[in-house]
Enzyme design. Structure first.
Site, short mmCIF file in Angstrom:
data_model
loop_
_atom_site.label_atom_id
_atom_site.label_comp_id
_atom_site.label_asym_id
_atom_site.label_seq_id
_atom_site.Cartn_x
_atom_site.Cartn_y
_atom_site.Cartn_z
N GLY A 185 19.60 -6.72 6.08
CA GLY A 185 18.56 -6.35 7.03
C GLY A 185 18.25 -7.42 8.07
N SER A 186 18.15 -7.04 9.34
CA SER A 186 17.98 -8.03 10.40
C SER A 186 17.54 -7.35 11.69
CB SER A 186 19.28 -8.80 10.59
OG SER A 186 20.38 -7.92 10.58
N ARG A 187 17.68 -8.08 12.81
CA ARG A 187 17.13 -7.59 14.08
C ARG A 187 17.92 -8.17 15.25
NH1 ARG A 187 10.83 -8.96 15.62
NH2 ARG A 187 11.11 -9.27 17.84
#
Length: 217
Positions: A185-187
């Site tokens: 999970g990241s951005r």
């Protein structure tokens, strides 16, 4: 399957087989072994899904177009003061990638890579506002053929601890090419000039290399 997942999937499979073999040897084909087998299959399927790498091509004219650099959901659209490189106001569009999204990243514009810089930092939850500045991240500055500079920031999250950036200083870049990969999970943030037409809304789902997020002036 994305090349970044090869070692992870191989090691995970070996570990699961080892643990499963030990459980079978100790407890036999009982409820403990069967529960482990079901959970192991679910976990491994989630990992395979995470490292999938669909082949995509943008179907349309790319001039002045900014495509989503990642699959995910729009969590930020706001005017910000960018003091690190531009020293003026920019429009920031942020895409949050959950565990179930494709985690390959694409170049959002055609042009040239001016520079790539990596910054160590914290591992706050990726959707938090402070993650953009305080989390470990990689900055990729792009320049379109019209001389417009677009900053792409790959941001590590609370789970994601490894950012991979394929972009290199001075190379040409094109929509449809991979910019990098972020594990788990990241951005990804995109900084655009004021006056850019934003084509997405808060909460909207995006498809990397397919969804048009903006049109440059």
């Amino acid at each position: 399957m994305h090349r970044e997942g090869t070692n992870t999937l191989v090691y995970a499979l070996l570990a699961l087989l080892l643990v499963g073999g030990l459980l079978y040897w100790i407890a036999g084909n009982g409820i403990i072994f069967n529960v482990f087998l079901i959970l192991a299959i679910i976990v491994y399927c989630v990992m395979i899904n995470f490292f999938r790498c669909p082949i995509r091509y943008f179907n349309g004219e790319t001039e002045k177009i900014v495509v989503a650099p990642a699959d995910g959901k729009i969590v930020v659209i706001e005017e910000v003061e960018e003091d690190k490189y531009f020293h003026d106001k920019r429009i920031m569009v942020s895409i949050f990638m959950s565990l179930f999204n494709v985690h390959a990243n694409w170049f959002p514009v055609d042009g040239k890579v001016l520079f790539v810089r990596h910054q160590n930092g914290n591992f706050h939850k990726a959707w938090l506002p402070k993650a953009s500045e305080e989390n470990e991240h990689a900055d990729i500055m792009l320049e379109t053929d019209d001389g417009v500079e677009v900053l792409v920031r790959q941001i590590a999250g609370a789970v994601a601890r490894r950012i991979v950036t394929y972009a290199k200083d001075g190379e040409d870049c094109y929509i449809d090419e991979h910019l990098g990969f972020i594990k788990f999970g990241s951005r990804v943030d995109v900084y655009l000039p004021l006056g850019t037409e934003i084509c997405v809304k808060m909460g909207q789902s995006t498809t990397g290399d397919q969804t048009v997020i903006a049109r440059l002036k």
